[in-house]
Design an enzyme around this catalytic site. Structure first.
Site, mmCIF file in Angstrom:
data_model
loop_
_atom_site.group_PDB
_atom_site.id
_atom_site.type_symbol
_atom_site.label_atom_id
_atom_site.label_comp_id
_atom_site.label_asym_id
_atom_site.label_seq_id
_atom_site.Cartn_x
_atom_site.Cartn_y
_atom_site.Cartn_z
ATOM 1 N N ASN A 118 -5.521 0.754 3.372
ATOM 2 C CA ASN A 118 -6.296 1.987 3.194
ATOM 3 C C ASN A 118 -5.737 2.893 2.094
ATOM 4 O OD1 ASN A 118 -4.344 1.975 5.491
ATOM 5 N ND2 ASN A 118 -4.665 4.188 5.431
ATOM 6 N N HIS A 119 -4.469 2.689 1.697
ATOM 7 C CA HIS A 119 -3.900 3.491 0.597
ATOM 8 C C HIS A 119 -4.080 2.826 -0.773
ATOM 9 C CE1 HIS A 119 -2.109 6.687 2.961
ATOM 10 N NE2 HIS A 119 -1.654 5.784 3.814
ATOM 11 N N GLU A 148 0.802 -1.241 0.000
ATOM 12 C CA GLU A 148 0.000 0.000 0.000
ATOM 13 C C GLU A 148 0.830 1.283 0.000
ATOM 14 O OE1 GLU A 148 -2.462 1.110 3.261
ATOM 15 O OE2 GLU A 148 -0.791 1.257 4.642
ATOM 16 N N ASN A 149 2.130 1.187 0.339
ATOM 17 C CA ASN A 149 2.977 2.388 0.376
ATOM 18 C C ASN A 149 4.156 2.306 -0.595
ATOM 19 O OD1 ASN A 149 2.344 1.763 3.670
ATOM 20 N ND2 ASN A 149 1.649 3.709 2.834
HETATM 21 FE FE LIG Z 1 1.069 1.438 5.419
HETATM 22 FE FE LIG Z 2 -2.404 1.456 6.040
#
Ligand SMILES: [Fe+2]
Ligand SMILES: [Fe+2]
Length: 264
Positions: free
Chosen positions: A71-72, A43-44
């Site tokens: 969530n990203h 996600e990052n």
């Molecule tokens: Fe993260």
């Molecule tokens: Fe996250």
């Protein structure tokens, strides 16, 4: 096929610092620890915000088999199309039923074992997602019975909610682990019915940071309460990962070990 299966789980990979560390060390880690299968949270990956084809391909080439998310997930808009084209990507099962992608996947290990990877997202301090416990049960009902291991990335803020999921899936999943806080926890254990558990794997990225982001912007936002741009730190990445050995016929864990590679 019934034997010991070694999986390596990597938490959130943060931008260039995390990618560089994995490119440098993952092939040797796979060799040294006799790793059959690697899962990481993506996600990052793209400068701290989401996943795109370029950075994901880099990680697959380094040895990652499946990328989970959180969530990203949709920070890079292209990922909404990409996720439907390649089943090595999963996103939380309890996202909206109308979201693109899938909440679990089955991929083959280097030695031919079929391994299921499920992704969930927590509700506590995380936003209005569907119930992760009901979603986990639904996924358990859908995953084929012939898989040799079931790995569950519970992407969540609250350790209590992650621990709850560890017990909810005890005896059903091989390894339930947390991602998202970017801080490793030292509570790795094997539960009564054989499921390995750890509250957070921790990020692979720079710890000279605030959860992977440059200190100045993140700290200014806290101290002055003014809007600031978050920039991922690009140098000095550490790897935090966890190796779990799994009996491929029972799918239950026999050992769990944290691995840390400090920055070069
Ligand atoms: Fe993260
Ligand atoms: Fe996250």
């Amino acid at each position: 096929m019934s034997d010991a299966l070694n999986v390596l789980v990597i938490g959130d990979i943060i931008g260039k610092a995390g990618r560089r560390a994995l490119n440098q060390h993952l092939p040797a880690l796979i060799d040294t620890h006799h790793i059959d299968f690697v899962v990481a949270n993506g996600e990052n990956l793209a400068h701290g915000f989401g996943t795109n084809a370029k950075v994901a391909t880099e990680m697959f080439k380094a040895g990652v088999d499946v990328l989970t998310n959180g969530n990203h997930c949709w920070d890079q808009r292209e990922f909404m199309d990409l996720i439907d084209k390649d089943d090595r990507y999963v996103r939380p099962m309890n996202f909206s039923a109308f979201a693109p992608g899938r909440g679990w996947t089955v991929q083959q290990s280097k030695r031919g074992h079929r391994i299921a990877v499920m992704n969930l997202i927590g509700q506590t301090f995380m936003g209005a997602w569907d119930c992760p416990f009901a979603a986990a049960d639904r996924a358990m009902g859908e995953i084929p019975h012939d898989v040799s291991a079931i790995l569950v990335d519970m992407h969540a803020e609250a350790s209590s909610e992650k621990m709850g999921m560890g017990w909810h899936l005890d005896g059903r999943a091989s390894f339930v682990y947390g991602t998202h806080t970017h801080i490793p926890t030292c509570d790795e254990t094997i539960h009564a019915s054989g499921t390995a558990y750890q509250s957070d794997i921790g990020m692979t990225g720079s710890y000279q940071s605030i959860i992977g982001m440059q200190v100045e912007g993140a700290l200014t936002r806290m101290v002055k309460r003014l809007p600031q741009r978050f920039e991922a730190v690009e140098q000095g990445g550490s790897i935090f990962a966890t190796k779990v050995s799994i009996n491929s016929s029972t799918r239950m864990a026999s050992s769990i070990e944290r691995i840390h590679i400090p920055p070069a």
